[in-house]
Design a protein around this motif. Structure first.
Motif, mmCIF file in Angstrom:
data_model
loop_
_atom_site.group_PDB
_atom_site.id
_atom_site.type_symbol
_atom_site.label_atom_id
_atom_site.label_comp_id
_atom_site.label_asym_id
_atom_site.label_seq_id
_atom_site.Cartn_x
_atom_site.Cartn_y
_atom_site.Cartn_z
ATOM 1 N N THR A 1 38.049 31.911 36.650
ATOM 2 C CA THR A 1 39.244 31.687 35.836
ATOM 3 C C THR A 1 38.772 30.979 34.469
ATOM 4 O OG1 THR A 1 40.609 31.403 37.795
ATOM 5 C CG2 THR A 1 41.580 30.545 35.569
ATOM 6 N N GLY A 2 38.086 29.764 34.669
ATOM 7 C CA GLY A 2 37.826 29.066 33.549
ATOM 8 C C GLY A 2 36.664 29.180 32.700
ATOM 9 N N ASP B 1 37.342 29.994 29.056
ATOM 10 C CA ASP B 1 38.280 29.155 28.177
ATOM 11 C C ASP B 1 37.535 28.345 27.383
ATOM 12 O OD1 ASP B 1 38.804 26.494 30.924
ATOM 13 O OD2 ASP B 1 37.171 26.910 29.325
ATOM 14 N N ALA B 2 38.345 27.627 26.636
ATOM 15 C CA ALA B 2 38.093 26.967 25.508
ATOM 16 C C ALA B 2 36.737 25.992 25.633
ATOM 17 C CB ALA B 2 39.158 26.237 24.580
ATOM 18 N N SER B 3 36.855 25.602 26.958
ATOM 19 C CA SER B 3 35.854 24.548 27.125
ATOM 20 C C SER B 3 34.486 24.983 27.767
ATOM 21 C CB SER B 3 36.403 23.395 28.415
ATOM 22 O OG SER B 3 37.717 22.895 27.884
ATOM 23 N N ALA C 1 39.615 37.453 42.257
ATOM 24 C CA ALA C 1 39.850 38.545 41.664
ATOM 25 C C ALA C 1 39.345 38.560 40.221
ATOM 26 C CB ALA C 1 41.327 38.975 41.297
ATOM 27 N N ASN D 1 38.781 39.800 36.897
ATOM 28 C CA ASN D 1 39.675 40.837 36.024
ATOM 29 C C ASN D 1 39.880 39.819 34.739
ATOM 30 O OD1 ASN D 1 41.363 39.396 37.193
ATOM 31 N ND2 ASN D 1 42.857 41.365 37.510
ATOM 32 N N GLY D 2 40.200 40.602 33.426
ATOM 33 C CA GLY D 2 40.863 40.183 32.243
ATOM 34 C C GLY D 2 40.089 39.676 31.315
ATOM 35 N N TYR E 1 37.663 44.073 39.402
ATOM 36 C CA TYR E 1 38.399 45.181 38.497
ATOM 37 C C TYR E 1 37.658 45.329 37.319
ATOM 38 C CZ TYR E 1 42.804 44.123 40.825
ATOM 39 O OH TYR E 1 43.552 44.034 41.697
ATOM 40 N N ILE F 1 47.117 27.934 36.966
ATOM 41 C CA ILE F 1 46.978 28.440 35.417
ATOM 42 C C ILE F 1 47.585 27.653 34.431
ATOM 43 C CG2 ILE F 1 47.265 30.529 34.081
ATOM 44 C CD1 ILE F 1 45.153 30.671 35.606
ATOM 45 N N GLY G 1 45.763 27.284 28.632
ATOM 46 C CA GLY G 1 44.311 27.653 28.269
ATOM 47 C C GLY G 1 43.514 28.740 29.069
ATOM 48 N N THR G 2 44.195 29.285 30.162
ATOM 49 C CA THR G 2 43.586 30.014 31.158
ATOM 50 C C THR G 2 44.267 31.356 31.485
ATOM 51 O OG1 THR G 2 44.351 28.397 32.746
ATOM 52 C CG2 THR G 2 42.030 28.380 32.257
ATOM 53 N N ARG H 1 45.634 34.909 31.089
ATOM 54 C CA ARG H 1 45.134 36.022 30.463
ATOM 55 C C ARG H 1 46.131 37.080 30.240
ATOM 56 N NH1 ARG H 1 39.480 36.494 34.051
ATOM 57 N NH2 ARG H 1 38.907 34.348 33.521
ATOM 58 N N ILE I 1 47.598 39.561 32.787
ATOM 59 C CA ILE I 1 46.745 39.433 34.028
ATOM 60 C C ILE I 1 47.298 38.113 34.809
ATOM 61 C CG2 ILE I 1 44.449 39.036 34.791
ATOM 62 C CD1 ILE I 1 44.585 41.659 33.868
ATOM 63 N N ASN J 1 41.435 23.104 31.469
ATOM 64 C CA ASN J 1 42.450 24.065 31.049
ATOM 65 C C ASN J 1 43.130 24.653 32.254
ATOM 66 O OD1 ASN J 1 41.997 24.494 27.939
ATOM 67 N ND2 ASN J 1 40.033 24.577 28.847
ATOM 68 N N LEU J 2 43.225 23.583 33.324
ATOM 69 C CA LEU J 2 44.005 24.105 34.592
ATOM 70 C C LEU J 2 45.070 23.092 34.816
ATOM 71 C CD1 LEU J 2 41.247 25.451 36.810
ATOM 72 C CD2 LEU J 2 42.980 26.904 36.010
ATOM 73 N N LYS K 1 46.553 39.176 40.145
ATOM 74 C CA LYS K 1 45.369 38.517 40.354
ATOM 75 C C LYS K 1 45.502 37.364 41.192
ATOM 76 C CE LYS K 1 42.091 36.090 37.057
ATOM 77 N NZ LYS K 1 40.786 37.058 37.585
ATOM 78 N N PHE K 2 46.462 36.659 41.193
ATOM 79 C CA PHE K 2 46.699 35.404 42.282
ATOM 80 C C PHE K 2 47.823 35.578 42.972
ATOM 81 C CE2 PHE K 2 43.325 33.140 40.451
ATOM 82 C CZ PHE K 2 43.506 33.356 38.862
#
Lengths: 541, 158
Positions: free
Chosen positions: A183-184, A187-189, A222, A224-225, A274, B22, B25-26, B28, B31, B54-55, B109-110
Motif C-alpha cells: 500500500t505504502g 506514496d509520497a514518503s 492484493a 494492484n494499482g 493483478y 487508507i 496519501g495512499t 489509488r 482501486i 500516509n495511512l 483490493k481490501f
C-alpha cells in the motif's frame, strides 16, 4: 534505473538497533561504530539527524557493461579474484546494455571470495557469458562479515546523502505487513510515484519474520494499482543471503514457522496479483480455510502484457476446504507469461488443483516444482501450460485438460498413470511381436527408456510403465497392453516412487536414498526460463 | 494496595486493536478508498515512521484484533466456487447473514471499510472509558466491500 528496498515484518516498526551507534555516510556507504546484530537487512530504515535512509544489499560498482545484460538471479564471477556472487538487483546509473556502456551497481545476495576493483566480470549461471562488465569497486557494505557497514539509499533509490558522524535514532522495519508495504511503497514518503516505469525503479518488498515471537503476517495482499514494466517490477521476496540480511528470512526448503510466513483462514486467496510485472520469491504462504474456496496465489493481469514469476515458494492449502486451487490463474486481460520455478505446492487431497490456468491469454511455464497431495495436479483448458521436471506426488485426480508438446521429464508418484502420458517422447513406433507384459520392437531403439518411463499404446489408448529395460528391442512393462502391430510412445515422463526426507513432517527434500527423482531431470540452464539452482539455492548440474 | 474482590486489576494488561486504513496519501483511484482497512494489528506492534505517514490508524481500546473481527466479520461474506465444467468455475459470494449467493464480479483490493463511522464513533472506539457494548455497536457499522459493488449483486445464483 535504480532499485528501492522496503522491509515488512509482523514485529512492526519498533527500534531494533544494537547499542547506541553513531553513523557516518560516504558515497552511499553507512558506517556504524557498533556492530549490528538485530534482525535487519535490506529494506530496513536507519534514522539519524531527522533523516532516514534504507539499507540495500552489499554491492559492487561496475562499468563497461557490454551488450549482454547482467540479469537478476544470475551467478557472476570476477575473473581475477575468482569471487562469485548471485545478483539480487542492478542499478544502471549511466549508459545502457543496448549501448554497450552500462555502468552502475550490482547488489548481491551473498559472496564467496573477495571481489577486486577493476576485474572482468563473467556470468557463470545459468549459462556462461564472458566479459559482461568490469568491476569499479570492491564489495561495498560488510553485511554478513562484520555488520558495521551498510549500503544505504534514499527513498527514491539514489544513494543516501553524505553525513558526518551523528547518533543513530533508530533502525527499524518500514511496515508491519506485506499488505501495508504494498500500500505504502509508492506514496509520497517512498517512491512518490504509482508508475514504476516513470519513476524508473525496481521495487523490492523485503519480507522479514517476527524475531520476537514468530507472529505470522496474517493480512492478505492484493497487488494492484501501480504501473509496472519489463524493467520495473515489484519484487516481493525474503532476504536470504548473507549480503542482504543479518539473518536469513527465507524457509529452509521446507515449512518453517520461524521464517516469514503469510497465513490466515479467512480469505479465499492470500495473495492476489493483478499487475503486469511481479515476482514473488521465497515466501511461505498458507491458506488455513476449512470451507469454501481456498488457495494461496490468484494470478490475474488487468494492466498490460506482462510476466509474473513465482519462485522458491512453499504454497500450502491443507484445510478441509471444498475447493482448493493453490495457484489459480484467471482474469488475464492481456498476454501474460506466468513462470513457476522450484516451488512446493501442497494441497488438501480433497478437491481443486495445485495449478489451474483458466485463461487463454496466459502462457504458463512450470518447472522443477513439487506438487504434493493436490487432489488434481494441474489443469489447463487451453493447452498453454508447459511442465518440465516437476514432481507430482499423491495427486489422485491426475491432470485435467491438455498441455504443450514441450512438456518433459515430469515424475508421477501415485497419481493417474494414463494422465501422465503427454509431452516429449523418447521414441515411438510399432510393436513387432506379441509378448506378455512386454513391448517388443525388433527395429531397436528402446534402450532410451528408463525404468519408470510412461508407455502409451497409441492404438487402443492403454497405458503402462517400464519395469525393466531388457534390451534395445524389448521392455518389460507393468501391464500387458501390446499385441503385434500396435503403436507405442515412450514418454520422458516417469512413473516412480519417490523417497522424501520426512514426508510426514512435510519435508519434501529428496532423501539421500532416493533413486527415483535424483539425476533424471533435464537440464534447463539454457531454457527461456532457466533453472540453475533449487529451492535451497543449491546449484543444479 | 490490594483490590477488593478476587481480581487484582493492576495485573490485567491493557489491550488495544490498531486498525490501519487508507488515507488520502495512499488512495489509488478506482482501486481503494479512504477508510479501507489495510491491516489490523495488536497494540504490541509499533506502527510509526514513514511507513505509516500516509495511512490512518484507528485505535480501539480494550478490544483485541480477534474481538474486533468477531464483530466485524458478522457483516462479512462467505465465498465459494461453482463448478461449471467444462468452463472455469464461477466465484460466488453471499452475505453471512443471508442465504442468497451471487456471482462475484468485482473483488475489492481490501475487504472492509470504516467509511460509515463518524468522528464521534472513532472517538468512542479510542475512549478507554467507553463501554464495550458501545464499541461493538460502532463496529457494527463496519462494512464488507464486496456488497458495495452493484455488479456483485447483479447475478444471484440459483
Amino acid at each position: 534505473m535504480l532499485s528501492v528496498f522496503y522491509s515488512a515484518s509482523p514485529f512492526g516498526t519498533g527500534d531494533i538497533k544494537t547499542g547506541s551507534p553513531n553513523i557516518s555516510i560516504t558515497s552511499g556507504i553507512a558506517t556504524l561504530d557498533v556492530q549490528q546484530t538485530g534482525n535487519i537487512g535490506a529494506g530496513c530504515a536507519i534514522e539519524y539527524n531527522s533523516l532516514k535512509a534504507y539499507i540495500a544489499p552489499n554491492r559492487i560498482a561496475f562499468t563497461s557493461g557490454g551488450t549482454t545484460p547482467i540479469g537478476l538471479n544470475t551467478k557472476i564471477t570476477g575473473v581475477t579474484s575468482g569471487a562469485t556472487s548471485v545478483v539480487r538487483a542492478i542499478d544502471i546509473t549511466s549508459g545502457s546494455w543496448a549501448g554497450g556502456d552500462a555502468a552502475g551497481y550490482i547488489y548481491v545476495r551473498g559472496v564467496n571470495g573477495t571481489w577486486q576493483s577493476g576485474e572482468t566480470i563473467n556470468i557463470l549461471r545459468p549459462t556462461f557469458s564472458a566479459d559482461v562488465g568490469t568491476t569499479a569497486s570492491i564489495l561495498q557494505g560488510n553485511m554478513g562479515n562484520g555488520d558495521t557497514q551498510f549500503v544505504v539509499k534514499a527513498a527514491t533509490g539514489g544513494d543516501a546523502p553524505n553525513q558526518g558522524s551523528v547518533a543513530v535514532t533508530s533502525i527499524h522495519h518500514e511496515f508491519a505487513s506485506l499488505s501495508a508495504c504494498e500500500t505504502g511503497y509508492v506514496d509520497a514518503s517512498h517512491i512518490n510515484n504509482a508508475d514504476l516505469t516513470a519513476a524508473n525503479v525496481m521495487a523490492y518488498a523485503c519480507c522479514y519474520y517476527d524475531h520476537d515471537d514468530q507472529t505470522y503476517d496474517v493480512t492478505s495482499v492484493a497487488i494492484n494499482g501501480v504501473t509496472t514494466g519489463a524493467n520495473n517490477y515489484l519484487y516481493v521476496y525474503t532476504p536470504c543471503g548473507s549480503s542482504e540480511a543479518i539473518n536469513c528470512q527465507r524457509h529452509p526448503g521446507k515449512v518453517s514457522t520461524s521464517k516469514y510466513y503469510l497465513a490466515n483462514g479467512t480469505d479465499s486467496y492470500l495473495l492476489v496479483d493483478y499487475q503486469a510485472y511481479t515476482v514473488v520469491d521465497g515466501l511461505q504462504i498458507e491458506n488455513e480455510k476449512t470451507s469454501g474456496t481456498a488457495g494461496c496465489i490468484n494470478v490475474k493481469n488487468t494492466s498490460t502484457a506482462g510476466t509474473k514469476h513465482i519462485l522458491n515458494c512453499i504454497l500450502m492449502s491443507v484445510g478441509a476446504s471444498s475447493v482448493v486451487n493453490n495457484v489459480y490463474i484467471d482474469l488475464i486481460n492481456y498476454a501474460t507469461i506466468v513462470v513457476l520455478l522450484n516451488n512446493v505446492i501442497e494441497g488438501n487431497a480433497y478437491s481443486g488443483y495445485g495449478l489451474y490456468n483458466t485463461d487463454i491469454d496466459a502462457n504458463v511455464y512450470a518447472y522443477n516444482n513439487t506438487f504434493y497431495e493436490c487432489q488434481n495436479a494441474v489443469r489447463d483448458v487451453n493447452a498453454q501450460m508447459t511442465l518440465k521436471n516437476n514432481l507430482f506426488c499423491d495427486c489422485a485426480g491426475g491432470t485435467v485438460g491438455s498441455f504443450t508438446a514441450s512438456c518433459t521429464h515430469n515424475l508421477w508418484d501415485n497419481c493417474v498413470l494414463s494422465e501422465a502420458a503427454f509431452g516429449v517422447t523418447h521414441t515411438s513406433g510399432n510393436a513387432t511381436a506379441t509378448s506378455a507384459n512386454k513391448l517388443v520392437d525388433g527395429g531397436g531403439g528402446l534402450s532410451v527408456a528408463l525404468v519408470g518411463s510412461v508407455i502409451k499404446n497409441t492404438t487402443d489408448n492403454t497405458y503402462a510403465y517400464v519395469t525393466a529395460v531388457d534390451s534395445d528391442t524389448q521392455l518389460s512393462l507393468s501391464a500387458d497392453i501390446f499385441t503385434i502391430g500396435e503403436g507405442y510412445a515412450v514418454y520422458t515422463a516417469l512413473w516412480r516412487t519417490v523417497v522424501f526426507e520426512n514426508e510426514v513432517g512435510r519435508d519434501y527434500h529428496l532423501d539421500n536414498t532416493d533413486t527415483a527423482a535424483r539425476g533424471v531431470g533435464t537440464n534447463l540452464s539454457s531454457d527461456t526460463y532457466p533453472v540453475w539452482d533449487d529451492i535451497d539455492r543449491d546449484e543444479r548440474p | 494496595m490490594s483490590d477488593i474482590g478476587a481480581d487484582q486489576a493492576t495485573q490485567r494488561k491493557p489491550k488495544m486493536a490498531q486498525i490501519v486504513c487508507i488515507d488520502i496519501g495512499t488512495v489509488r483511484d478506482g482501486i481503494c478508498d479512504v477508510y479501507d482497512v489495510v491491516e489490523m494489528q495488536e497494540d504490541n506492534v509499533e506502527l510509526t515512521g514513514a511507513g505509516y505517514e500516509n495511512l490512518k490508524i484507528i485505535k480501539i481500546t480494550n478490544l483485541t484484533v480477534a474481538e474486533v473481527m468477531a464483530v466485524v466479520s458478522l457483516n462479512g461474506i462467505d465465498t465459494d466456487q461453482i463448478i461449471n465444467e467444462p468452463d472455469p468455475p464461477i466465484d460466488i459470494w453471499k452475505p453471512k447473514q443471508s442465504a442468497t449467493w451471487y456471482e462475484l464480479q468485482v473483488q475489492p483490493k481490501f475487504n472492509y471499510t470504516f467509511e460509515d463511522l463518524t468522528q464521534a464513533d472513532i472517538n468512542t472506539l479510542a475512549d478507554e472509558l467507553a463501554t464495550t457494548p458501545d464499541k461493538l455497536a460502532v463496529l457494527n457499522k463496519v462494512k464488507h466491500k464486496v456488497p458495495l459493488y452493484i455488479q456483485n449483486l447483479a447475478n444471484p445464483v440459483e
